[in-house]
Design a protein around this motif. Sequence first.
Motif, PDB file in Angstrom:
ATOM      1  N   VAL A 180     -18.812   5.202  -0.420  1.00 24.33           N
ATOM      2  CA  VAL A 180     -18.458   3.813  -0.126  1.00 24.33           C
ATOM      3  C   VAL A 180     -17.336   3.826   0.895  1.00 24.33           C
ATOM      4  N   LEU A 181     -17.440   2.934   1.883  1.00 22.36           N
ATOM      5  CA  LEU A 181     -16.379   2.784   2.866  1.00 22.36           C
ATOM      6  C   LEU A 181     -15.497   1.621   2.442  1.00 22.36           C
ATOM      7  N   GLY A 182     -14.187   1.867   2.385  1.00 25.61           N
ATOM      8  CA  GLY A 182     -13.258   0.805   1.995  1.00 25.61           C
ATOM      9  C   GLY A 182     -12.605   0.159   3.198  1.00 25.61           C
ATOM     10  N   LYS A 183     -11.366  -0.246   3.015  1.00 23.79           N
ATOM     11  CA  LYS A 183     -10.647  -0.943   4.086  1.00 23.79           C
ATOM     12  C   LYS A 183      -9.899   0.064   4.963  1.00 23.79           C
ATOM     13  N   ILE A 198     -10.851   1.349  -4.113  1.00 23.37           N
ATOM     14  CA  ILE A 198     -11.232   0.402  -3.081  1.00 23.37           C
ATOM     15  C   ILE A 198     -11.250  -0.969  -3.715  1.00 23.37           C
ATOM     16  N   VAL A 199     -10.463  -1.875  -3.176  1.00 29.58           N
ATOM     17  CA  VAL A 199     -10.363  -3.188  -3.815  1.00 29.58           C
ATOM     18  C   VAL A 199     -11.626  -3.980  -3.548  1.00 29.58           C
ATOM     19  N   THR A 238       0.843  -1.191   0.000  1.00 30.82           N
ATOM     20  CA  THR A 238       0.000   0.000   0.000  1.00 30.82           C
ATOM     21  C   THR A 238       0.881   1.244   0.000  1.00 30.82           C
ATOM     22  N   ALA A 245      -7.964   8.521   1.764  1.00 26.05           N
ATOM     23  CA  ALA A 245      -7.860   7.805   3.028  1.00 26.05           C
ATOM     24  C   ALA A 245      -7.960   8.844   4.132  1.00 26.05           C
ATOM     25  N   ASP A 292     -14.182  -6.962  -2.430  1.00 23.36           N
ATOM     26  CA  ASP A 292     -14.187  -7.637  -1.134  1.00 23.36           C
ATOM     27  C   ASP A 292     -13.285  -8.854  -1.097  1.00 23.36           C
ATOM     28  N   GLN A 333     -10.237   4.059   3.994  1.00 20.43           N
ATOM     29  CA  GLN A 333     -10.448   4.381   2.577  1.00 20.43           C
ATOM     30  C   GLN A 333     -11.897   4.818   2.379  1.00 20.43           C
ATOM     31  N   VAL A 334     -12.051   5.908   1.654  1.00 18.59           N
ATOM     32  CA  VAL A 334     -13.387   6.419   1.374  1.00 18.59           C
ATOM     33  C   VAL A 334     -13.457   6.763  -0.107  1.00 18.59           C
ATOM     34  N   ALA A 350      -6.703   1.772   6.242  1.00 24.64           N
ATOM     35  CA  ALA A 350      -5.356   2.010   5.729  1.00 24.64           C
ATOM     36  C   ALA A 350      -4.451   2.277   6.924  1.00 24.64           C
ATOM     37  N   ASP A 351      -3.136   2.317   6.675  1.00 25.60           N
ATOM     38  CA  ASP A 351      -2.238   2.525   7.819  1.00 25.60           C
ATOM     39  C   ASP A 351      -2.400   3.932   8.392  1.00 25.60           C
ATOM     40  N   ASN A 365     -20.367  -4.603   0.298  1.00 23.57           N
ATOM     41  CA  ASN A 365     -20.243  -3.187   0.559  1.00 23.57           C
ATOM     42  C   ASN A 365     -21.590  -2.518   0.406  1.00 23.57           C
ATOM     43  N   ARG A 397      -6.195   5.443   9.207  1.00 22.31           N
ATOM     44  CA  ARG A 397      -7.047   6.041   8.165  1.00 22.31           C
ATOM     45  C   ARG A 397      -7.999   5.010   7.577  1.00 22.31           C
ATOM     46  N   ASP A 415      -0.544   7.225   0.234  1.00 21.63           N
ATOM     47  CA  ASP A 415      -1.830   7.915   0.208  1.00 21.63           C
ATOM     48  C   ASP A 415      -2.946   7.053   0.782  1.00 21.63           C
ATOM     49  N   GLY A 416      -2.665   5.795   1.054  1.00 24.84           N
ATOM     50  CA  GLY A 416      -3.646   4.926   1.699  1.00 24.84           C
ATOM     51  C   GLY A 416      -4.653   4.308   0.746  1.00 24.84           C
ATOM     52  N   VAL A 417      -4.678   4.740  -0.503  1.00 21.53           N
ATOM     53  CA  VAL A 417      -5.667   4.206  -1.436  1.00 21.53           C
ATOM     54  C   VAL A 417      -5.045   3.608  -2.695  1.00 21.53           C
TER      55      VAL A 417
END
Lengths: 152, 648
Positions: free
Chosen positions: B584-587, A94-95, A69, B508, A97, B595-596, B589-590, B569, B593, A72-74
């Motif tokens: 949408v809400l994602g996973k 967003i990956v 990762t 994020a 599920d 993911q949005v 993050a470090d 989701n 944070r 930027d976290g995304v």
Amino acid sequence: MNAVKPKHQRLALVVAAMVALIAAAVIATWALRSQASYFYVPSEIVADPPGAGRSVRLGGMVENNSIVTQGDGVTIEFIVGDGKARVPVRFSGIVPDLFVEGSGVVAEGRMQANGTFYADKLLAKHDENYMPRELDSMTAAERDAAVAATTE
Amino acid sequence: MIAELGLAALWLAAALAALQLVAGVLALRSAGSDIAALVRPAAVVQGFLTTFAFAMLVWLFARTDLSVKLVAMHSHSIKPMIFKLAGAWGNHEGSMLLWITVMSAAGALIALAERRLPERTMLATLAAQGFVALGFYAFLLLSSNPFERLPVPAFEGNGLNPLLQDIGMAFHPPTLYVGYVGLSVAFSFAVGALVTRQVTPDFARAMRPWVLGAWIFLTLGITAGSYWAYYELGWGGWWFWDPVENAALMPWLAATALLHSVGVLAARDALRAWTIMLGVVAFSMSMLGTFLVRSGILTSVHAFAVDPERGTFILALLAIYIGGALAVFGLRAGSVAEGERFAPVSREGALVVNNVLLSAILGVVLLGTLYPLMTEAFGVRVSVGPPYFDPVGAIFFMPMMVVMAIGPFLRWRRDRLARVQSPLILAGIVALAMLALALALATPRVLPLLGLAVGAGLAAASLLALRGRDVRRLPLATWGMVVAHLGIAVAVMGMASESAFTKERLAALRVGEAATVGPWEVTLQEVTPVAGPNWNAIEGVMIARYADGAPRRLAPQARSFWAPPTETNESALETRWNGQLYAVLGKAADGGRWQVRLWWKPFVTLIWYGGVMIALGGLLALIGRVRADLKRRTVQRKAAERREGMAS
């Protein structure tokens, strides 16, 4: 315009319909040849890369311990392999599920000149029985080999 | 016991379908024989029996009877009741039972209510219906028995795919099925009329309500399916050109063409053979859709029951029905083809152009859907998507919208374009104004621009068609046409606006941080665990403000279901008059944070409002037609009584 004979009118209708349908078929076939996004597995895309900027699909197994990762976290980077070749893939979003290491994935996007595949969209299996159809031609043994190769 | 009752009812119904076919054929061969009297009652009783069998299946699901294989495979004792009931048709066997139930109920309705057709055409129609039904009975009873028992009852069920545990998805398949089945009735009518060579305006009037009804349900089904995919799959798109979506779109295209040509046949006694042909094609498309979805030949989010044997069965049915119908068509088309003449510039002419363009779109979609299967036979793997369907479809759809704008102004039989040019010039000005507006707001690509302009022009033309007419006296069927055409314009403008002006933001965020997308500012307020009846979820609570307006709360979730273990989701939507915010809400993050993903989609809701308007237009037309037919029948009966009175 004078009323035409019924027989001629029917003929004209049939001809018009045929012309339109043939035109549709010609346009569709031409578009299919130039627009259909072709499906590649890693060894194919490495051996004969599609032109830069052309939208294609890349399918294979996500290598174990390959998902990284970015800050930027995304944005993530990972390696897709088929046991013979490995392709780095970059994806922002967003990956799905069920996108996990050691599992099948189809990435839709473009091959960059630097050898990285920039994905716009990731398709992963929707449940434990679903394998992206394009990966069906990989035999179970090949899939296992691909996963095994990636765990080293 | 319940399962055995259901199975017995199904076998009896199959026997009655066979009787309906044999008696119908025998009665047609020897005119005036008593055996004809068997046909209608057979259809009626068959309808009751399948309805009974279906009710038994629903009951088994309601009780979660785990000694029945189907229930154990697709249900679970802790599922909410509504999804237990919907589980009855949320699988291959149950949905095929639903199909045959709707079909034989339709057969019963024809047998009870249809009095317009000549008796022989009626017999042929019901015989054809028995024939079609028989194939489905064989399919159910021989390879997909929904009432099969397990040798040992299961301890607990497998559950229903969580993607299907949604109220929209519970009612989406039945809606589409009613549409498909309505087309099977239209098919039977077409075959019946071909067999007796009675392709007349009366026949068209008898067939039209079925086509209209099927078309309304297909429209609603496609609209609902599109909205479901939009909010449930969390991809932010409303149409994916997924083969299963195409499987519903193709019969809709054929039914739309059929609807217009059956109208020409009813009003003007033209396009006889063409109408019959479309009747055959429309049902072929619904069978092809069933084949694609049920055979496992295509993988898709919607496809279940991946089973080559069943696919072969459906393919064989498809070949028998379509091959048979085409053979009858080939033999008889020549004898029904004579019809009334018309000039190219006329209402009929416009409808012919519409029909041809619709057929072309159908061909384009069909080719794109089947192309990957064809190339795979040669070892080439291809996937066909929006880069093909969007532009190629538009090449034919844009001119069709222009014809839709012109057609309603034209007179039957013969007209001059000069007579109708003033409203069309007005509509053209509206289209150009929209084009200028869109260019001022953004610089979108060609297709969305064209869509906005042509959509606006069509909307204007559809409304201008009401000018100078007494709107209180306007027949319902005309209202139906105006509303449906307006619905197409609205839906197309929604699609164009979505693809031209959508803003996307991916970030994020830490709790308390904000992101902007278009005119919205969205703050992530908290992330908390929540629990549902059969799932756990992480919920992201967000506060959204539209251009400094009042705060709105959004709560997208990432859900985990227990049975079967699956993650989904749940997007969150905030709807305004001018569009939707989609979150949408994602996973995780470090750095704490989350993911949005946010989208601002201006006027996206027009797509589905348009779809509903199209269906509403169909409903108005249906009510209008049925009422006019009833009135016509009353007048005819009174005239007949008067004649008899004078004679006596």
